[in-house]
Write a protein that holds these residues in place. Sequence first.
Motif, PDB file in Angstrom:
ATOM      1  N   ILE A 194       0.843  -1.203   0.000  1.00 42.57           N
ATOM      2  CA  ILE A 194       0.000   0.000   0.000  1.00 42.57           C
ATOM      3  C   ILE A 194       0.873   1.245   0.000  1.00 42.57           C
ATOM      4  N   ARG A 195       1.930   1.210   0.810  1.00 41.97           N
ATOM      5  CA  ARG A 195       2.800   2.385   0.919  1.00 41.97           C
ATOM      6  C   ARG A 195       3.651   2.604  -0.332  1.00 41.97           C
ATOM      7  N   LYS A 196       3.831   1.576  -1.130  1.00 40.01           N
ATOM      8  CA  LYS A 196       4.616   1.702  -2.361  1.00 40.01           C
ATOM      9  C   LYS A 196       3.773   2.148  -3.551  1.00 40.01           C
ATOM     10  N   SER A 197       2.450   2.162  -3.366  1.00 38.70           N
ATOM     11  CA  SER A 197       1.544   2.340  -4.508  1.00 38.70           C
ATOM     12  C   SER A 197       0.913   3.723  -4.524  1.00 38.70           C
ATOM     13  N   LYS A 198       0.644   4.200  -5.745  1.00 45.39           N
ATOM     14  CA  LYS A 198      -0.047   5.472  -5.917  1.00 45.39           C
ATOM     15  C   LYS A 198      -1.551   5.297  -5.700  1.00 45.39           C
ATOM     16  N   TYR A 199      -2.107   4.231  -6.271  1.00 43.75           N
ATOM     17  CA  TYR A 199      -3.543   3.969  -6.192  1.00 43.75           C
ATOM     18  C   TYR A 199      -3.780   2.579  -5.598  1.00 43.75           C
ATOM     19  N   CYS A 200      -4.829   2.458  -4.795  1.00 43.53           N
ATOM     20  CA  CYS A 200      -5.194   1.176  -4.187  1.00 43.53           C
ATOM     21  C   CYS A 200      -6.631   0.832  -4.547  1.00 43.53           C
ATOM     22  N   MET A 230      -2.576   5.498   4.725  1.00 46.04           N
ATOM     23  CA  MET A 230      -1.187   5.330   4.280  1.00 46.04           C
ATOM     24  C   MET A 230      -0.837   6.139   3.039  1.00 46.04           C
ATOM     25  N   GLY A 231      -1.736   7.008   2.606  1.00 50.04           N
ATOM     26  CA  GLY A 231      -1.410   7.907   1.515  1.00 50.04           C
ATOM     27  C   GLY A 231      -1.549   7.323   0.138  1.00 50.04           C
ATOM     28  N   CYS A 232      -2.312   6.242  -0.006  1.00 50.67           N
ATOM     29  CA  CYS A 232      -2.565   5.622  -1.297  1.00 50.67           C
ATOM     30  C   CYS A 232      -3.973   6.015  -1.746  1.00 50.67           C
ATOM     31  N   VAL A 233      -4.104   6.636  -2.900  1.00 49.83           N
ATOM     32  CA  VAL A 233      -5.405   7.140  -3.343  1.00 49.83           C
ATOM     33  C   VAL A 233      -6.360   5.970  -3.593  1.00 49.83           C
ATOM     34  N   PRO A 234      -7.493   5.904  -2.886  1.00 49.21           N
ATOM     35  CA  PRO A 234      -8.435   4.792  -3.090  1.00 49.21           C
ATOM     36  C   PRO A 234      -9.094   4.840  -4.463  1.00 49.21           C
ATOM     37  N   VAL A 235      -9.253   3.670  -5.052  1.00 48.52           N
ATOM     38  CA  VAL A 235      -9.986   3.517  -6.306  1.00 48.52           C
ATOM     39  C   VAL A 235     -11.204   2.653  -6.006  1.00 48.52           C
ATOM     40  N   LEU A 236     -12.367   3.251  -5.958  1.00 46.99           N
ATOM     41  CA  LEU A 236     -13.584   2.539  -5.577  1.00 46.99           C
ATOM     42  C   LEU A 236     -14.204   1.865  -6.794  1.00 46.99           C
ATOM     43  N   ILE A 237     -14.460   0.567  -6.650  1.00 48.07           N
ATOM     44  CA  ILE A 237     -15.203  -0.182  -7.671  1.00 48.07           C
ATOM     45  C   ILE A 237     -16.344  -0.874  -6.937  1.00 48.07           C
ATOM     46  N   LYS A 238     -17.467  -0.192  -6.837  1.00 53.04           N
ATOM     47  CA  LYS A 238     -18.587  -0.668  -6.035  1.00 53.04           C
ATOM     48  C   LYS A 238     -19.892  -0.232  -6.692  1.00 53.04           C
ATOM     49  N   ASP A 239     -20.898  -1.050  -6.563  1.00 52.38           N
ATOM     50  CA  ASP A 239     -22.240  -0.687  -7.008  1.00 52.38           C
ATOM     51  C   ASP A 239     -23.117  -0.429  -5.792  1.00 52.38           C
ATOM     52  N   VAL A 265     -21.237  15.645   4.016  1.00 45.45           N
ATOM     53  CA  VAL A 265     -20.334  16.791   4.144  1.00 45.45           C
ATOM     54  C   VAL A 265     -19.077  16.661   3.293  1.00 45.45           C
ATOM     55  N   LEU A 266     -18.688  15.431   2.923  1.00 43.33           N
ATOM     56  CA  LEU A 266     -17.450  15.227   2.170  1.00 43.33           C
ATOM     57  C   LEU A 266     -17.742  15.058   0.686  1.00 43.33           C
ATOM     58  N   ASP A 267     -16.942  15.694  -0.136  1.00 39.11           N
ATOM     59  CA  ASP A 267     -17.012  15.523  -1.589  1.00 39.11           C
ATOM     60  C   ASP A 267     -15.956  14.489  -1.973  1.00 39.11           C
ATOM     61  N   TRP A 268     -16.361  13.237  -2.036  1.00 36.08           N
ATOM     62  CA  TRP A 268     -15.417  12.146  -2.265  1.00 36.08           C
ATOM     63  C   TRP A 268     -14.725  12.236  -3.618  1.00 36.08           C
ATOM     64  N   ASP A 269     -15.362  12.840  -4.581  1.00 38.10           N
ATOM     65  CA  ASP A 269     -14.767  12.931  -5.919  1.00 38.10           C
ATOM     66  C   ASP A 269     -13.481  13.739  -5.935  1.00 38.10           C
ATOM     67  N   THR A 270     -13.222  14.495  -4.877  1.00 36.48           N
ATOM     68  CA  THR A 270     -12.014  15.320  -4.845  1.00 36.48           C
ATOM     69  C   THR A 270     -10.801  14.570  -4.313  1.00 36.48           C
ATOM     70  N   PHE A 271     -10.986  13.381  -3.724  1.00 36.94           N
ATOM     71  CA  PHE A 271      -9.822  12.677  -3.172  1.00 36.94           C
ATOM     72  C   PHE A 271      -9.829  11.161  -3.392  1.00 36.94           C
ATOM     73  N   VAL A 272     -10.792  10.647  -4.165  1.00 39.87           N
ATOM     74  CA  VAL A 272     -10.757   9.238  -4.562  1.00 39.87           C
ATOM     75  C   VAL A 272     -11.092   9.144  -6.054  1.00 39.87           C
ATOM     76  N   VAL A 273     -10.800   7.988  -6.626  1.00 43.46           N
ATOM     77  CA  VAL A 273     -11.168   7.695  -8.009  1.00 43.46           C
ATOM     78  C   VAL A 273     -12.271   6.648  -7.977  1.00 43.46           C
ATOM     79  N   THR A 274     -13.299   6.831  -8.771  1.00 44.88           N
ATOM     80  CA  THR A 274     -14.383   5.851  -8.875  1.00 44.88           C
ATOM     81  C   THR A 274     -14.391   5.281 -10.291  1.00 44.88           C
TER      82      THR A 274
END
Length: 463
Positions: A342-348, A367-376, A385-394
Amino acid sequence: MNSNSLKVLWFILPLFLVAAFVVTNNPQGSKFWLSISHHHYLETLNHGSSTKETNEKDEVPIINVNKNTTTPKRFSKIDKLEAGLARSRAAILLSRQNKSNHIEEEEYIPHGPMYLNATSFHRSYLEMEKKFKVYVYKEGDPPLYHFGPCKHTYAIEGYFIQAMEVSKFRTENPNKAHVYFLPLSITMLIEFIYVAESHEWGLMKNTTMDYINIISQKYPYWNTSLGADHFMLACHDWGPEISFAIPHLYKNSIRALCNANTSEKFNPTKDVSIPEIHLPLGTTKGLLGGPPPSDRRVLVFFAGGVHGPIRPILLQHWENSKDEDVQIHKYLPKGVSYYDMIRKSKYCICPSGYEVASPRMVEGLYMGCVPVLIKDNYVTPFSDVLDWDTFVVTIHVKDIPNLKKILMDIPQHKYLEMQKRGIQMRRHFEINSPPKRYDVFHMILHSIWLRRLNFRVHDVEDS
């Protein structure tokens, strides 16, 4: 103007302010304001209760008058509680126009595009700290009640229950409470009641139903609101299913769930999505922090079991890839550390399994790895209150074959921005003992606070 008239004005003025700002400011532009501006008022009948949504003209309650006199009735405890909540709603709405709401001596002030409306969230949080009171039912004995796991995947259950027991938000006087907490642990229920491999849910559901029956017979609060001002918290996947045993619990009550799946009757207008947090040792020691982006040589990483509909597709396309940038594994090679990867990766990658909840999302933020959400059908935690699109990838399931291209097409400056923002958002997902302001305990409470602002409980005598 006599004292009774002044008292009436004091109670109804905040509600007029709310109605005025709802009409003039059209707060539907963000998810946060949509969630707290459309109030669902509860109507209670003398012989049974029902809930219904009111239209705008009903949002300011009429002052009740005794049938035999023109003197306004004396305000009840519920009236006073509701008036306080109305003032909070008005203060939050007013904060939308007052951008200089910050208090300099605070150690943290929400700011930045990661928030749908940072000023409004800040004001709402301060209102919660000042007013919110929770009554924890004392009935029930450990380990099924007042206790829960504080390690491993469902640690949030035990952590929240124990923190709530000693929280400053807890009140010993149920008449002063805005909400009532049902301190049962679904994980403990399954561990001690469920017969392994039996596929028999009846005993667990009956145990939960018996608990609700006990408190509804001993106290008036459940019956007054049909459970709407009550909440439960469950991180185990079976939490939603067990709640179905009590219709008013899943239809009316606030359910704080890790398994926030709208296809399984999760209702984001009243239910609360909470993060699943895996704590191998019961604390976040060793889980927080990671190297800077320049030292992250792996583009994207995932390792996990094959279950549910999404992971097989992910592994089918990428497990045997010889591309060193894409590290997708069913099982990690011997000697390779999961957390080191996780710590070696840019995206998780954070895919659904059998259920939508997964600790990988929080691990990435930790751990500073940008989450990549693949969920339905997943409702992300604290999305009021949080705008998830600003700090994760979907990514949509259909786009899994294009995973590398999608991530490579993200400009470097945008990746750096998301990574930095994710680290900033980490505070809202951290577990602290004792809890600290704006951490996961307080964020869960704030989500519950917002739902409580969403409706009005009527006194039985008002009907």
